[in-house]
Design an enzyme around this catalytic site. Structure first.
Site, mmCIF file in Angstrom:
data_model
loop_
_atom_site.group_PDB
_atom_site.id
_atom_site.type_symbol
_atom_site.label_atom_id
_atom_site.label_comp_id
_atom_site.label_asym_id
_atom_site.label_seq_id
_atom_site.Cartn_x
_atom_site.Cartn_y
_atom_site.Cartn_z
ATOM 1 C CE1 TYR A 281 -3.671 -2.521 5.826
ATOM 2 C CE2 TYR A 281 -3.750 -0.465 5.432
ATOM 3 C CZ TYR A 281 -3.234 -1.776 4.876
ATOM 4 O OH TYR A 281 -3.429 -1.860 3.571
ATOM 5 C CE LYS B 65 0.419 -4.144 2.848
ATOM 6 N NZ LYS B 65 -0.177 -5.836 2.842
ATOM 7 C CB THR C 83 -1.472 0.039 1.227
ATOM 8 O OG1 THR C 83 -1.528 1.337 1.332
ATOM 9 C CG2 THR C 83 -0.008 0.444 2.718
ATOM 10 C CG ASP C 84 -0.933 5.023 -0.973
ATOM 11 O OD1 ASP C 84 -1.608 4.554 -0.208
ATOM 12 O OD2 ASP C 84 -1.471 5.645 -1.908
ATOM 13 C CD GLU C 85 -3.326 3.569 4.336
ATOM 14 O OE1 GLU C 85 -2.730 3.107 5.614
ATOM 15 O OE2 GLU C 85 -4.278 2.832 3.802
HETATM 16 P P1 NAD Z 1 -9.769 -7.549 1.792
HETATM 17 O O1 NAD Z 1 -9.658 -7.309 3.100
HETATM 18 O O2 NAD Z 1 -11.252 -7.233 1.117
HETATM 19 O O3 NAD Z 1 -9.423 -9.069 1.552
HETATM 20 C C1 NAD Z 1 -8.069 -9.543 2.394
HETATM 21 C C2 NAD Z 1 -9.156 -11.032 2.170
HETATM 22 O O4 NAD Z 1 -7.257 -11.709 3.114
HETATM 23 C C3 NAD Z 1 -9.814 -11.519 2.360
HETATM 24 O O5 NAD Z 1 -10.535 -12.624 1.650
HETATM 25 C C4 NAD Z 1 -9.307 -12.290 3.945
HETATM 26 O O6 NAD Z 1 -10.082 -13.573 4.640
HETATM 27 C C5 NAD Z 1 -7.777 -12.857 3.652
HETATM 28 N N1 NAD Z 1 -7.109 -12.544 4.717
HETATM 29 C C6 NAD Z 1 -6.830 -12.209 6.006
HETATM 30 N N2 NAD Z 1 -6.219 -12.593 6.980
HETATM 31 C C7 NAD Z 1 -5.496 -14.114 6.365
HETATM 32 C C8 NAD Z 1 -4.723 -14.898 7.375
HETATM 33 N N3 NAD Z 1 -4.439 -15.030 8.030
HETATM 34 N N4 NAD Z 1 -4.264 -16.229 6.361
HETATM 35 C C9 NAD Z 1 -5.650 -16.834 4.548
HETATM 36 N N5 NAD Z 1 -6.010 -14.870 4.124
HETATM 37 C C10 NAD Z 1 -6.450 -14.446 5.145
HETATM 38 O O7 NAD Z 1 -8.621 -6.784 1.429
HETATM 39 P P2 NAD Z 1 -7.625 -6.006 0.240
HETATM 40 O O8 NAD Z 1 -8.920 -4.480 0.790
HETATM 41 O O9 NAD Z 1 -8.432 -7.006 -0.850
HETATM 42 O O10 NAD Z 1 -6.348 -5.956 -0.062
HETATM 43 C C11 NAD Z 1 -5.698 -7.046 -0.490
HETATM 44 C C12 NAD Z 1 -4.107 -6.201 -0.486
HETATM 45 O O11 NAD Z 1 -4.088 -4.845 -1.128
HETATM 46 C C13 NAD Z 1 -3.255 -5.735 1.082
HETATM 47 O O12 NAD Z 1 -2.423 -7.053 1.306
HETATM 48 C C14 NAD Z 1 -3.903 -4.541 0.853
HETATM 49 O O13 NAD Z 1 -2.918 -4.273 1.898
HETATM 50 C C15 NAD Z 1 -3.355 -4.240 -0.363
HETATM 51 N N6 NAD Z 1 -4.012 -3.078 -0.747
HETATM 52 C C16 NAD Z 1 -5.486 -2.709 -0.617
HETATM 53 C C17 NAD Z 1 -6.110 -1.463 -1.004
HETATM 54 C C18 NAD Z 1 -7.464 -0.761 -0.814
HETATM 55 O O14 NAD Z 1 -6.972 0.060 -0.894
HETATM 56 N N7 NAD Z 1 -8.151 -1.710 -0.366
HETATM 57 C C19 NAD Z 1 -4.954 -0.610 -1.903
HETATM 58 C C20 NAD Z 1 -3.563 -0.863 -2.088
HETATM 59 C C21 NAD Z 1 -3.402 -2.136 -0.980
HETATM 60 O O1 DAU Z 2 -4.301 4.137 0.392
HETATM 61 C C1 DAU Z 2 -3.890 2.470 -0.113
HETATM 62 C C2 DAU Z 2 -4.925 1.930 1.305
HETATM 63 O O2 DAU Z 2 -6.684 2.248 1.269
HETATM 64 C C3 DAU Z 2 -5.076 0.318 1.831
HETATM 65 O O3 DAU Z 2 -4.253 0.243 2.394
HETATM 66 C C4 DAU Z 2 -5.837 0.179 2.898
HETATM 67 O O4 DAU Z 2 -6.493 -1.708 2.886
HETATM 68 C C5 DAU Z 2 -7.517 0.559 2.811
HETATM 69 O O5 DAU Z 2 -8.348 0.419 3.380
HETATM 70 C C6 DAU Z 2 -7.140 2.182 2.936
HETATM 71 O O6 DAU Z 2 -6.708 2.815 3.163
HETATM 72 P P1 DAU Z 2 -7.789 4.362 4.085
HETATM 73 O O7 DAU Z 2 -8.152 4.579 5.685
HETATM 74 O O8 DAU Z 2 -7.822 5.229 3.101
HETATM 75 O O9 DAU Z 2 -9.177 3.634 3.776
HETATM 76 P P2 DAU Z 2 -10.685 3.941 4.205
HETATM 77 O O10 DAU Z 2 -11.793 3.389 3.235
HETATM 78 O O11 DAU Z 2 -10.969 3.199 5.792
HETATM 79 O O12 DAU Z 2 -11.072 4.962 4.253
HETATM 80 C C7 DAU Z 2 -10.450 6.307 3.540
HETATM 81 C C8 DAU Z 2 -10.873 7.854 3.408
HETATM 82 O O13 DAU Z 2 -12.198 7.611 4.260
HETATM 83 C C9 DAU Z 2 -10.134 8.058 4.298
HETATM 84 O O14 DAU Z 2 -9.792 8.877 5.141
HETATM 85 C C10 DAU Z 2 -10.641 7.727 5.791
HETATM 86 C C11 DAU Z 2 -12.347 8.319 5.727
HETATM 87 N N1 DAU Z 2 -13.840 7.424 5.870
HETATM 88 C C12 DAU Z 2 -13.773 6.418 6.470
HETATM 89 C C13 DAU Z 2 -14.988 5.989 6.632
HETATM 90 C C14 DAU Z 2 -14.333 4.000 6.864
HETATM 91 C C15 DAU Z 2 -14.623 8.501 6.693
HETATM 92 O O15 DAU Z 2 -14.726 9.876 6.164
HETATM 93 N N2 DAU Z 2 -15.545 7.760 6.797
HETATM 94 C C16 DAU Z 2 -15.829 6.479 7.202
HETATM 95 O O16 DAU Z 2 -17.168 5.619 7.610
#
Ligand code: NAD
Ligand code: DAU
Length: 336
Positions: free
Chosen positions: A148, A152, A121-123
């Protein structure tokens, strides 16, 4: 790439990537997923049986992982605890999965000399000021803020150490905020859409000024495939799509597309340690691998996402109540 092991393939991005892989390659895919609250087997529905095997299990289970990695030529590692708000309430599973789980996979990939791609992630880079002209690049120093993002970051550093110390054939990618179908209702965009569908007022943290750099999940998948197929071993690639928007602006778009008044939402207590702004410079990916995002029209992508949640209430309804109960408990803790 004939046999690909995808961890976390029942999650939001992992399942999108599995669909992408089956559609764009001839590879056989094995998904390893623990089916935590965030995983859903239905997200893999419709894929041909001869192209997909599903194994329910934990990436920290070394015997299981060893067996599955031995049977694959490539590992693409998505599995993680992924939600910042959960990591603030209970960090432990983030250490177990994101750090120990990644370590377990790396050791198996090292033993069997497998190609490894790590999804991050960019975080890990921390945050930027709202008026900073800079964006994150592959050279930006790590500075994670939350439990989190720090787990990562730890997992990224493990991958880099395994490349340098053991010659592991690994690449890394760090992507910005994804949106699209099949995202858990805990996350910002699906939470607000499903709130509106349920007659609950959307919730904006703080003043809604924080900026996220949105990318459609389909573009994340195509970028990962490009890196797995053509990326240079040992390299990190940032993935983004020039989608910077404040949370207030995104919520305004959702309200407009769903026919609600622009003030039909609540401001709620801000997230602890809330990162201000993320922004990705993805020029390395474009210049080296020729990759471009195909779905840059945010309004169109958001409208399609809203339609997906409207049409697939059975997919998200089971998680909505528990998710909102969690958020109420967070609010109550703030009030005490
Ligand atoms: P998600 O929470 O939707 O899915 C995570 C999946 O991993 C689920 O299916 C869960 O059952 C599985 N999992 C969790 N713990 C596990 C374990 N111990 N063993 C096996 N499986 C397990 O997450 P996502 O949003 O799809 O993110 C996927 C990846 O992408 C993560 O590595 C996250 O850090 C990265 N990422 C997410 C975002 C975003 O915006 N959501 C952006 C950049 C990177
Ligand atoms: O940048 C990549 C990341 O983006 C991934 O690594 C994470 O897995 C993914 O969850 C996401 O993280 P954020 O914390 O940015 O996403 P989230 O959807 O939780 O929140 C997006 C923004 O919205 C953040 O600034 C918090 C805000 N927010 C979130 C929720 C759930 C609100 O204002 N209200 C809300 O109810």
């Amino acid at each position: 790439m004939k046999d690909v092991l995808v961890t976390g393939g029942a999650g939001f991005i992992g399942s999108n990537f599995v669909h992408h892989l089956v559609a764009h390659t001839d590879a056989h895919v094995t998904v390893l997923d623990a089916l935590t609250y965030a995983g859903d087997r239905r997200s893999l529905a419709g894929l041909p049986e001869n192209r997909l095997a599903f194994v329910r299990g934990d990436i920290a289970d070394s015997a299981l992982v060893d067996d599955l990695v031995a049977g694959a030529d490539t590992v693409v590692h998505f599995a993680a605890e992924s939600h910042n708000d959960n990591s603030l309430a209970e960090p432990r599973p983030f250490i177990d999965t994101n750090v120990v789980g990644t370590f377990t996979l790396l050791e198996a990939a090292r033993r069997h000399d497998r190609r490894f791609h790590h999804i991050s992630t960019d975080e890990v880079y921390g945050d930027l000021a709202l008026d900073d002209p800079e964006r994150f690049t592959e050279a930006t120093p790590y500075n994670p803020s939350s439990p989190y993002s720090s787990t990562k970051a730890a997992s990224d550093l493990l991958v880099r150490a395994w490349v340098r110390s053991f010659g592991l054939r690994a690449t890394l990618s760090n992507c910005s905020n994804n949106y699209g179908p099949r995202q858990h209702v805990e996350k910002f965009i699906p939470r607000q859409i499903t709130n509106i569908l349920r007659g609950i007022r959307p919730k904006l943290y703080g003043r809604g000024l924080n900026v996220r750099d949105w990318i459609h999940v389909d573009d994340h998948s195509s970028a990962v495939l490009a890196i797995v197929e053509r990326g240079r071993v040992g390299e990190t690639y940032l993935i983004g799509a020039d989608g910077e928007r404040s949370n207030a602006d995104v919520l305004a778009d959702i309200l407009r597309l769903m026919g609600r008044p622009d003030d039909a939402f609540d401001f709620v207590t801000d997230r602890a340690g809330h990162d201000l702004r993320y922004a990705i410079d993805w020029s390395k990916l474009r210049d080296e691998l020729g990759w471009e995002p195909a779905r840059r029209d945010f309004d169109a992508g958001l409208a399609a996402t809203i339609e997906w949640y409207r049409a697939n209430e059975d997919w998200w309804a089971g998680s909505k109540e528990a998710t909102e109960a969690f958020y109420r408990s967070v609010e109550e803790r703030h009030e005490r």
